[in-house]
Design an enzyme around this catalytic site. Structure first.
Site, PDB file in Angstrom:
ATOM      1  N   SER A 175     -22.710 -10.323 -26.879  1.00 52.95           N
ATOM      2  CA  SER A 175     -22.030  -9.364 -27.752  1.00 52.95           C
ATOM      3  C   SER A 175     -21.012 -10.060 -28.638  1.00 52.95           C
ATOM      4  O   SER A 175     -20.517  -9.484 -29.587  1.00 52.95           O
ATOM      5  CB  SER A 175     -21.305  -8.327 -26.905  1.00 52.95           C
ATOM      6  OG  SER A 175     -20.200  -8.931 -26.250  1.00 52.95           O
ATOM      7  N   GLY A 176     -20.680 -11.305 -28.275  1.00 52.41           N
ATOM      8  CA  GLY A 176     -19.614 -11.981 -29.002  1.00 52.41           C
ATOM      9  C   GLY A 176     -18.272 -11.748 -28.324  1.00 52.41           C
ATOM     10  O   GLY A 176     -17.271 -12.353 -28.685  1.00 52.41           O
ATOM     11  N   GLY A 177     -18.237 -10.857 -27.328  1.00 56.17           N
ATOM     12  CA  GLY A 177     -17.017 -10.663 -26.544  1.00 56.17           C
ATOM     13  C   GLY A 177     -16.789 -11.882 -25.648  1.00 56.17           C
ATOM     14  O   GLY A 177     -17.692 -12.710 -25.487  1.00 56.17           O
TER      15      GLY A 177
ATOM     16  N   CYS B 256       5.318  -6.201   1.778  1.00 60.57           N
ATOM     17  CA  CYS B 256       5.670  -4.775   1.766  1.00 60.57           C
ATOM     18  C   CYS B 256       4.923  -4.028   2.880  1.00 60.57           C
ATOM     19  O   CYS B 256       5.183  -4.263   4.049  1.00 60.57           O
ATOM     20  CB  CYS B 256       5.405  -4.177   0.386  1.00 60.57           C
ATOM     21  SG  CYS B 256       6.296  -2.650   0.134  1.00 60.57           S
ATOM     22  N   TYR B 257       3.948  -3.175   2.554  1.00 56.19           N
ATOM     23  CA  TYR B 257       3.204  -2.466   3.605  1.00 56.19           C
ATOM     24  C   TYR B 257       2.560  -3.459   4.574  1.00 56.19           C
ATOM     25  O   TYR B 257       2.571  -3.264   5.796  1.00 56.19           O
ATOM     26  CB  TYR B 257       2.123  -1.584   2.971  1.00 56.19           C
ATOM     27  CG  TYR B 257       1.345  -0.761   3.977  1.00 56.19           C
ATOM     28  CD1 TYR B 257       1.831   0.460   4.423  1.00 56.19           C
ATOM     29  CD2 TYR B 257       0.128  -1.223   4.485  1.00 56.19           C
ATOM     30  CE1 TYR B 257       1.129   1.205   5.356  1.00 56.19           C
ATOM     31  CE2 TYR B 257      -0.576  -0.479   5.423  1.00 56.19           C
ATOM     32  CZ  TYR B 257      -0.075   0.733   5.854  1.00 56.19           C
ATOM     33  OH  TYR B 257      -0.766   1.470   6.770  1.00 56.19           O
TER      34      TYR B 257
ATOM     35  N   ASP C 141     -16.471 -12.298 -22.378  1.00 55.54           N
ATOM     36  CA  ASP C 141     -17.243 -12.471 -21.149  1.00 55.54           C
ATOM     37  C   ASP C 141     -18.678 -12.931 -21.416  1.00 55.54           C
ATOM     38  O   ASP C 141     -19.151 -13.886 -20.806  1.00 55.54           O
ATOM     39  CB  ASP C 141     -17.248 -11.178 -20.323  1.00 55.54           C
ATOM     40  CG  ASP C 141     -15.839 -10.702 -20.015  1.00 55.54           C
ATOM     41  OD1 ASP C 141     -14.911 -11.537 -20.082  1.00 55.54           O
ATOM     42  OD2 ASP C 141     -15.657  -9.505 -19.730  1.00 55.54           O
ATOM     43  N   SER C 142     -19.351 -12.254 -22.331  1.00 50.41           N
ATOM     44  CA  SER C 142     -20.746 -12.661 -22.564  1.00 50.41           C
ATOM     45  C   SER C 142     -20.793 -14.032 -23.240  1.00 50.41           C
ATOM     46  O   SER C 142     -21.717 -14.813 -23.003  1.00 50.41           O
ATOM     47  CB  SER C 142     -21.520 -11.604 -23.351  1.00 50.41           C
ATOM     48  OG  SER C 142     -21.087 -11.518 -24.679  1.00 50.41           O
ATOM     49  N   SER C 143     -19.789 -14.357 -24.050  1.00 56.01           N
ATOM     50  CA  SER C 143     -19.788 -15.674 -24.703  1.00 56.01           C
ATOM     51  C   SER C 143     -19.589 -16.788 -23.686  1.00 56.01           C
ATOM     52  O   SER C 143     -20.263 -17.821 -23.738  1.00 56.01           O
ATOM     53  CB  SER C 143     -18.660 -15.763 -25.746  1.00 56.01           C
ATOM     54  OG  SER C 143     -18.861 -14.817 -26.750  1.00 56.01           O
TER      55      SER C 143
ATOM     56  N   GLY D  72       0.855  -1.190   0.000  1.00 56.89           N
ATOM     57  CA  GLY D  72       0.000   0.000   0.000  1.00 56.89           C
ATOM     58  C   GLY D  72       0.882   1.227   0.000  1.00 56.89           C
ATOM     59  O   GLY D  72       2.073   1.141   0.327  1.00 56.89           O
TER      60      GLY D  72
END
Ligand code: XMP
Length: 510
Positions: free
Chosen positions: A223-225, A82-83, A227-229, A55
């Site tokens: 949409s064919g993208g 780290c932090y 994620d939706s596919s 952080g």
């Protein structure tokens, strides 16, 4: 949830999501939670391990994020990075101070390979440092297990309490043996069994969807993208033709793309409604050249078309969306917790008649979504699709969108994509496409003057698409692309390659 859990407590570090992805890659399910998460909630979630992230703050500042000491006393193995490491030390009575010299970059580190965390490592190797503060005194019960020239306590452990801390970042590739270190923490200290895999995820998710949906109807905008596919594929496996997908062809898709999408789902047992709205959208584009106006018109028209089709189906019980994990993670820093509500297809109507939203990819990172897609049997064409903006080619035609320019762009873009794939660069260059400018210039062909469009080629490398570098595509490949496009596509006589980073540019030109 049938799998074991690792919690990543986020203190606002830049590598939080990377840590979570590395843990998942190791076969362990993890969730990112704000550092403000209560002890009660953590106990209830019953994690087998906790990682405290880095952080930007200093632990000794009054207003910096702190950790409830009780969390360190739960007996759950904890790795502070780290932090997160400095916070363990600070909370348990050690001392953290500004370092006389900042360490930044790859630093030679000596590891005590007798420690569980470093077992099986080389005794000396590079680790990635990025800190202004350092640990100067460790609390009782802790011992140093790594050091660098400037940092006596580059890593520590308290074996009786199962607490570990590293000043360097094991999640970053530049820490040469970082993956092993995380693996040791997860499997040796926390004793995870490694029950997180996409095959497991698929079967659990399918069962959950069946249970939730019952014999109800689900609607999804496809949409064919990626994620939706993948969401469609998962729902299809779970509930078959209780799922209806609406695919709106707005006419701004790339060459062959609409056919590819329809073909990819042709053999699936779902109701796929493909709406040919090309003329409708094109009519709306007449005389419009302002980028934001184009985006707005297309977004609104999309909703209208989707809504019309949804109405024909009548009442559905669930609206499904391909929301993924990076969109739902709550940031650990500050009080303004932003949870972006993401829509795959530009924004969906609130007024389609449904009772609940289901988001079956909500807990997955993009690389996991792709693996799940492959697991479910989706074609590589869909699984490895690059991001494509909702408004499509309409924002890659600079100025007014015309059929002529769209046709030229489709052909040129196709050649560019073909050559990138042929050169084996299609997974190295994260996004690449052509843009047709609104500018014509003078050229010469067969001893005759031409006055044609200039085409822009864009290729970027990026991990999150928030910032990006221009891709260093070899000149030889660009030369082939340029020659092929000017030879094969009528209407282009000049090609430029976009050499700007984001910022100051954006990835898309509009
Ligand atoms: P910019 O141009 O903002 O793009 O640097 C960042 C990433 O987002 C994609 N992009 C969109 N994606 N709807 C989308 O779903 C949109 O309207 C949209 N505009 C840009 C862009 O392709 C890049 O991957």
């Amino acid at each position: 949830m049938s799998h074991q859990l690792c919690i990543v407590l986020d203190f606002g570090g830049q590598y939080t999501q990377l840590i979570a992805r590395r843990v998942r890659e190791s076969g362990v399910y993890c969730e990112v939670l704000s550092y403000k998460t209560s002890v009660e909630k953590i106990k209830k979630l019953n994690p087998a391990g906790i990682i405290l992230t880095g952080g930007p703050s200093s632990v000794y500042d009054n207003d910096s994020p702190k950790i409830n000491k009780e969390i360190l006393e739960l007996g759950i193995p904890i790795l502070g990075i780290c932090y997160g490491y400095q916070l363990i030390i600070h909370t348990l009575g050690g001392k953290v101070s500004p370092a006389p010299t900042k360490e930044y970059g790859k630093v030679l580190t000596s590891y005590d390979t007798n420690s569980m965390l470093f077992s099986g490592l080389n005794e000396n190797n590079l680790s990635w440092m990025s800190h202004n503060d350092y640990v100067v005194e460790i609390p009782e019960g802790f011992t140093a297990i790594a050091s660098t020239e400037l940092c006596a306590y580059a890593a520590v452990e308290n074996t009786s309490k199962s607490l570990f801390g590293t000043q360097f970042h094991p999640e970053v590739n530049n820490t040469v043996e970082g993956f092993k270190i995380l693996h040791n923490f997860l499997y040796k200290a926390c004793k995870f069994t490694g029950d997180w895999s996409m095959a497991n995820y698929a079967s659990t998710a399918i069962n959950n969807i069946r249970e939730k949906v019952g014999d109800g109807k689900v609607l999804l905008a496809l949409s064919g993208g990626v994620d939706s596919s993948v969401a469609a594929a998962l729902l299809a496996k779970a509930i078959g033709n209780q799922l209806t997908c609406i695919y709106v062809d707005h006419g701004f898709m790339r060459k062959n793309e609409s056919d590819e999408i329809k073909k990819a789902f042709a053999d699936w047992d779902i109701n796929l409604i493909s709406v040919d709205a090309r003329e409708q959208f094109m009519a709306k584009m007449k005389g419009v050249s302002d980028p934001e106006t184009k985006r707005k018109i297309i977004g609104e028209e999309f909703i209208r078309v989707f809504e019309q089709e949804a109405k024909k189906i009548g009442k559905v019980d669930f609206l499904a969306q391909g929301t993924i994990y990076p969109d739902v993670i709550e940031s650990g820093e500050g009080d303004a917790v932003v949870v972006k509500s993401h829509h795959n297809v530009g924004g969906l109507p609130d007024y389609v008649d449904f009772k609940e939203i289901i988001e079956p990819l909500r807990m997955l990172f993009k690389d996991e979504v792709r693996r799940l897609g492959t697991e479910l049997g989706l074609t590589d064409v869909l699984v490895w699709r690059q991001p494509f903006p909702g408004p499509g080619l309409a924002i890659r035609v600079i100025g007014e969108v015309t059929e002529e320019k769209l046709d030229i762009l489709r052909d040129a873009d196709y050649i560019f994509r073909e050559e990138i794939a042929r050169a084996g660069l299609d997974r190295q260059v994260n996004q690449y496409f052509a843009v047709i400018t609104n500018m014509r210039s003078v050229g010469v062909e067969n001893n005759a003057r031409t006055y044609d469009y200039t085409l822009g080629l864009r290729g970027v490398t990026t991990t999150d698409f928030m910032t990006a570098d221009f891709a260093k595509i070899p000149y030889e490949i660009l030369e082939i692309v340029s020659t092929r496009i000017t030879d094969e596509v009528k209407g282009i006589n000049r090609i430029v390659y976009d050499i700007t980073a984001k910022p100051p540019s954006t990835i898309e030109w509009e």
